[in-house]
Design a protein around this motif. Structure first.
Motif, PDB file in Angstrom:
ATOM      1  N   SER A  12       0.823  -1.094   0.042  1.00 32.13           N
ATOM      2  CA  SER A  12      -0.094  -0.065  -0.196  1.00 32.13           C
ATOM      3  C   SER A  12       0.860   1.259  -0.057  1.00 32.13           C
ATOM      4  N   VAL A  13       0.248   2.450  -0.365  1.00 35.09           N
ATOM      5  CA  VAL A  13       0.909   3.718  -0.199  1.00 35.09           C
ATOM      6  C   VAL A  13      -0.246   4.653   0.494  1.00 35.09           C
ATOM      7  N   SER A  14       0.374   5.414   1.361  1.00 38.32           N
ATOM      8  CA  SER A  14      -0.423   6.258   2.283  1.00 38.32           C
ATOM      9  C   SER A  14      -0.024   7.692   2.220  1.00 38.32           C
ATOM     10  N   PHE A  15      -0.946   8.447   1.865  1.00 35.91           N
ATOM     11  CA  PHE A  15      -0.655   9.975   1.704  1.00 35.91           C
ATOM     12  C   PHE A  15      -1.696  10.851   2.502  1.00 35.91           C
ATOM     13  N   PRO A  16      -1.658  12.316   2.608  1.00 37.72           N
ATOM     14  CA  PRO A  16      -2.783  12.858   3.063  1.00 37.72           C
ATOM     15  C   PRO A  16      -3.619  13.610   1.938  1.00 37.72           C
ATOM     16  N   VAL A  17      -4.916  13.577   1.949  1.00 35.12           N
ATOM     17  CA  VAL A  17      -5.892  14.033   1.210  1.00 35.12           C
ATOM     18  C   VAL A  17      -7.004  14.997   2.262  1.00 35.12           C
ATOM     19  N   PHE A  18      -7.706  15.991   1.295  1.00 35.06           N
ATOM     20  CA  PHE A  18      -8.690  16.435   1.955  1.00 35.06           C
ATOM     21  C   PHE A  18     -10.167  15.949   1.577  1.00 35.06           C
ATOM     22  N   MET A  19     -10.818  15.293   2.651  1.00 38.01           N
ATOM     23  CA  MET A  19     -11.681  14.398   2.381  1.00 38.01           C
ATOM     24  C   MET A  19     -12.760  14.625   3.348  1.00 38.01           C
ATOM     25  N   ASP A  20     -14.155  14.822   3.225  1.00 36.67           N
ATOM     26  CA  ASP A  20     -15.160  14.887   4.089  1.00 36.67           C
ATOM     27  C   ASP A  20     -14.992  16.022   5.040  1.00 36.67           C
ATOM     28  N   GLY A  21     -14.457  17.263   4.358  1.00 39.19           N
ATOM     29  CA  GLY A  21     -14.385  18.316   5.137  1.00 39.19           C
ATOM     30  C   GLY A  21     -12.887  18.498   6.003  1.00 39.19           C
ATOM     31  N   LYS A  22     -12.310  17.556   5.989  1.00 45.42           N
ATOM     32  CA  LYS A  22     -11.214  17.567   6.951  1.00 45.42           C
ATOM     33  C   LYS A  22      -9.675  16.901   6.217  1.00 45.42           C
ATOM     34  N   VAL A  23      -8.776  16.866   6.718  1.00 49.70           N
ATOM     35  CA  VAL A  23      -7.349  16.313   6.106  1.00 49.70           C
ATOM     36  C   VAL A  23      -7.348  14.724   6.678  1.00 49.70           C
ATOM     37  N   GLN A  24      -7.297  13.965   5.792  1.00 50.27           N
ATOM     38  CA  GLN A  24      -7.163  12.560   6.317  1.00 50.27           C
ATOM     39  C   GLN A  24      -6.054  11.971   5.476  1.00 50.27           C
ATOM     40  N   ARG A  25      -5.789  10.777   6.110  1.00 53.96           N
ATOM     41  CA  ARG A  25      -4.568   9.943   5.417  1.00 53.96           C
ATOM     42  C   ARG A  25      -5.418   8.735   4.567  1.00 53.96           C
ATOM     43  N   LEU A  26      -4.995   9.059   3.268  1.00 50.17           N
ATOM     44  CA  LEU A  26      -5.655   7.925   2.371  1.00 50.17           C
ATOM     45  C   LEU A  26      -4.648   6.806   1.997  1.00 50.17           C
ATOM     46  N   VAL A  27      -4.998   5.639   2.637  1.00 51.38           N
ATOM     47  CA  VAL A  27      -4.267   4.328   2.146  1.00 51.38           C
ATOM     48  C   VAL A  27      -4.847   3.733   0.827  1.00 51.38           C
ATOM     49  N   VAL A  28      -3.948   3.372   0.161  1.00 54.69           N
ATOM     50  CA  VAL A  28      -4.192   2.975  -1.117  1.00 54.69           C
ATOM     51  C   VAL A  28      -3.518   1.506  -1.376  1.00 54.69           C
ATOM     52  N   PRO A  29      -4.379   0.533  -1.908  1.00 52.10           N
ATOM     53  CA  PRO A  29      -3.708  -0.807  -2.122  1.00 52.10           C
ATOM     54  C   PRO A  29      -2.863  -0.616  -3.440  1.00 52.10           C
ATOM     55  N   ALA A  30      -1.503  -1.184  -3.164  1.00 49.01           N
ATOM     56  CA  ALA A  30      -0.519  -1.008  -4.678  1.00 49.01           C
ATOM     57  C   ALA A  30       0.003  -2.310  -4.793  1.00 49.01           C
ATOM     58  N   HIS A  31       0.617  -2.284  -5.958  1.00 49.01           N
ATOM     59  CA  HIS A  31       1.495  -3.560  -6.388  1.00 49.01           C
ATOM     60  C   HIS A  31       2.817  -3.195  -6.652  1.00 49.01           C
ATOM     61  N   ILE A  32       3.769  -3.657  -5.843  1.00 47.02           N
ATOM     62  CA  ILE A  32       5.165  -3.145  -5.524  1.00 47.02           C
ATOM     63  C   ILE A  32       6.019  -4.336  -6.138  1.00 47.02           C
ATOM     64  N   PRO A  33       6.543  -4.303  -7.304  1.00 48.69           N
ATOM     65  CA  PRO A  33       7.354  -5.239  -7.643  1.00 48.69           C
ATOM     66  C   PRO A  33       8.595  -5.245  -6.950  1.00 48.69           C
ATOM     67  N   ASP A  34       9.362  -6.632  -6.989  1.00 45.62           N
ATOM     68  CA  ASP A  34      10.327  -6.825  -5.984  1.00 45.62           C
ATOM     69  C   ASP A  34      11.686  -5.819  -6.489  1.00 45.62           C
ATOM     70  N   GLN A  35      12.015  -5.489  -7.691  1.00 38.96           N
ATOM     71  CA  GLN A  35      12.879  -4.753  -7.935  1.00 38.96           C
ATOM     72  C   GLN A  35      12.626  -3.134  -7.560  1.00 38.96           C
ATOM     73  N   GLU A  36      11.307  -2.855  -7.485  1.00 42.58           N
ATOM     74  CA  GLU A  36      11.254  -1.564  -7.018  1.00 42.58           C
ATOM     75  C   GLU A  36      11.164  -1.202  -5.519  1.00 42.58           C
ATOM     76  N   ARG A  37      10.696  -2.501  -5.030  1.00 38.59           N
ATOM     77  CA  ARG A  37      10.895  -2.746  -3.487  1.00 38.59           C
ATOM     78  C   ARG A  37      12.230  -2.486  -3.040  1.00 38.59           C
ATOM     79  N   THR A  38      13.220  -3.529  -3.580  1.00 40.48           N
ATOM     80  CA  THR A  38      14.671  -3.353  -3.234  1.00 40.48           C
ATOM     81  C   THR A  38      15.317  -2.297  -3.506  1.00 40.48           C
ATOM     82  N   LEU A  39      14.723  -1.166  -4.511  1.00 40.77           N
ATOM     83  CA  LEU A  39      15.262   0.108  -5.011  1.00 40.77           C
ATOM     84  C   LEU A  39      15.114   1.045  -3.761  1.00 40.77           C
ATOM     85  N   LEU A  40      13.632   1.035  -3.182  1.00 39.10           N
ATOM     86  CA  LEU A  40      13.150   1.830  -2.182  1.00 39.10           C
ATOM     87  C   LEU A  40      14.044   1.579  -0.880  1.00 39.10           C
TER      88      LEU A  40
END
Length: 352
Positions: A101-129
């Motif tokens: 997953s990837v999470s980041f702040p958004v403005f939702m329902d009149g206030k700032v909330q942290r949005l958690v979004v499902p993600a597909h992270i390949p092994d190569q990208e995971r190693t780089l991160l």
């Protein structure tokens, strides 16, 4: 000096409307700030409190930084750049990349909330991160799919080899590499690529007559994915070859005048303008940077006509190059050899 590269991660938001709204608000605010700065002749001192838009404070601060950066380019470009594609930037202190997953702040329902979004992270990208310092994150939409693009800094891992590789790009033979220790390799299948392109073109024409625009767009996406997949495979083979041969620098043609310097025929003209040479070069550069191999650009003029032995100019007959001095080789191999011998333009190398 660290190398900066960008990795892309597919995300699967449950509520796409939020991201669309955030992206549109982001670019509209940036464009408004740069327009106001252009009219006044200077960029004002701003904080997140000065921006009355429904966005998190961290994102507002990033908007100010982006707008200021764009405004600095106005004098050089003599025209104010205007953002058109929705995008959402978050600095590295305000997002988190988890296992799936990837999470980041958004403005939702009149206030700032942290949005958690499902993600597909390949092994190569995971190693780089895990091995790098994360930078700015961009949330973008491409062909109804959502991605986050993360800029990462990696410590320079320059190879210690002294072997040079020259790579020639073309249509009939997508790529040919030659190394200074005498290794030659041909990559891709030009005939198959042309067949696939003709097949997609034929299908699009039939769909065009039936006015099925949605089907045409899907067909274009399929063709684009095929081309991207081919470029990924070719670039991976080239860099693997470079690693195996202990190459320290890969030399490529400068693409600015490639269409002028490349020999064309009527049947090749359309393919030449469609094939993504630039994308292939970027993939080679990106993968080479990860492996610690430099990439440099050279002047492509006459690389397929100059004899590597005596320097005489000769026009090749089909794929065979033959010189009056007796030298004979495949036309694209000659090009790769001459690219290998050419000095890097301005002594600069490409960064990823």
């Amino acid at each position: 000096m660290p190398q900066t590269i960008t990795i892309q991660i597919r995300i699967y938001p449950h509520d796409q409307a939020i991201l669309v709204e955030m992206g549109n608000t982001y670019i509209q605010t940036v464009n408004k700030l740069t327009e106001q700065a252009e009219m006044s002749g200077m960029f004002p001192k701003l904080t997140s409190k000065n921006l009355s838009v429904n966005l998190p404070s961290a994102v507002k601060n990033q908007i100010i930084r982006d707008a200021k950066s764009i405004f600095k380019k106005v004098n050089k470009l003599k025209k104010r750049p205007i953002l058109k594609k929705p995008v959402y930037h978050i600095n590295n202190q305000n997002y988190t990349i988890g296992e799936n997953s990837v999470s980041f702040p958004v403005f939702m329902d009149g206030k700032v909330q942290r949005l958690v979004v499902p993600a597909h992270i390949p092994d190569q990208e995971r190693t780089l991160l895990s091995d790098s310092k994360n930078g700015l994150l961009r949330v973008v939409q491409k062909s109804e799919k959502w991605f986050v693009q993360v800029a990462i800094e990696r410590p320079t891992m320059q190879t210690t080899g002294d072997v040079v590789m020259g790579v020639d790009l073309g249509l009939k033979v997508p790529a040919v590499s030659v190394t200074s220790n005498g290794k030659t390799k041909f990559y891709g299948n030009g005939r198959k690529n042309k067949f696939i392109r003709r097949k997609y073109l034929s299908h699009r024409r039939k769909l065009g007559k039936l006015k099925k625009l949605s089907a045409i767009r899907k067909m274009c996406d399929k063709e684009s994915r095929y081309m991207r997949d081919q470029n990924h495979k070719i670039s991976r083979e080239i860099v693997n070859m470079a690693i195996k041969q202990n190459v320290s620098i890969i030399k490529l043609e400068k693409l600015t005048n490639l269409r002028k310097t490349t020999r064309q025929s009527r049947k090749n003209a359309k393919n030449l303008h469609n094939w993504s040479f630039f994308q292939l070069q970027m993939f080679i550069t990106y993968k080479a940077a990860i492996a610690g191999i430099k990439v440099g650009q050279v002047n492509p003029a006459f690389t397929s006509q100059t004899c590597p032995i005596c320097g005489q100019l000769n026009k090749a007959k089909d794929r065979t190059y033959q010189c009056t001095c007796g030298y004979q080789a495949h036309r694209d191999r000659v090009g790769a050899i001459n690219i290998m011998y050419q000095p890097v333009i301005d002594g600069n190398s490409l960064s990823a």
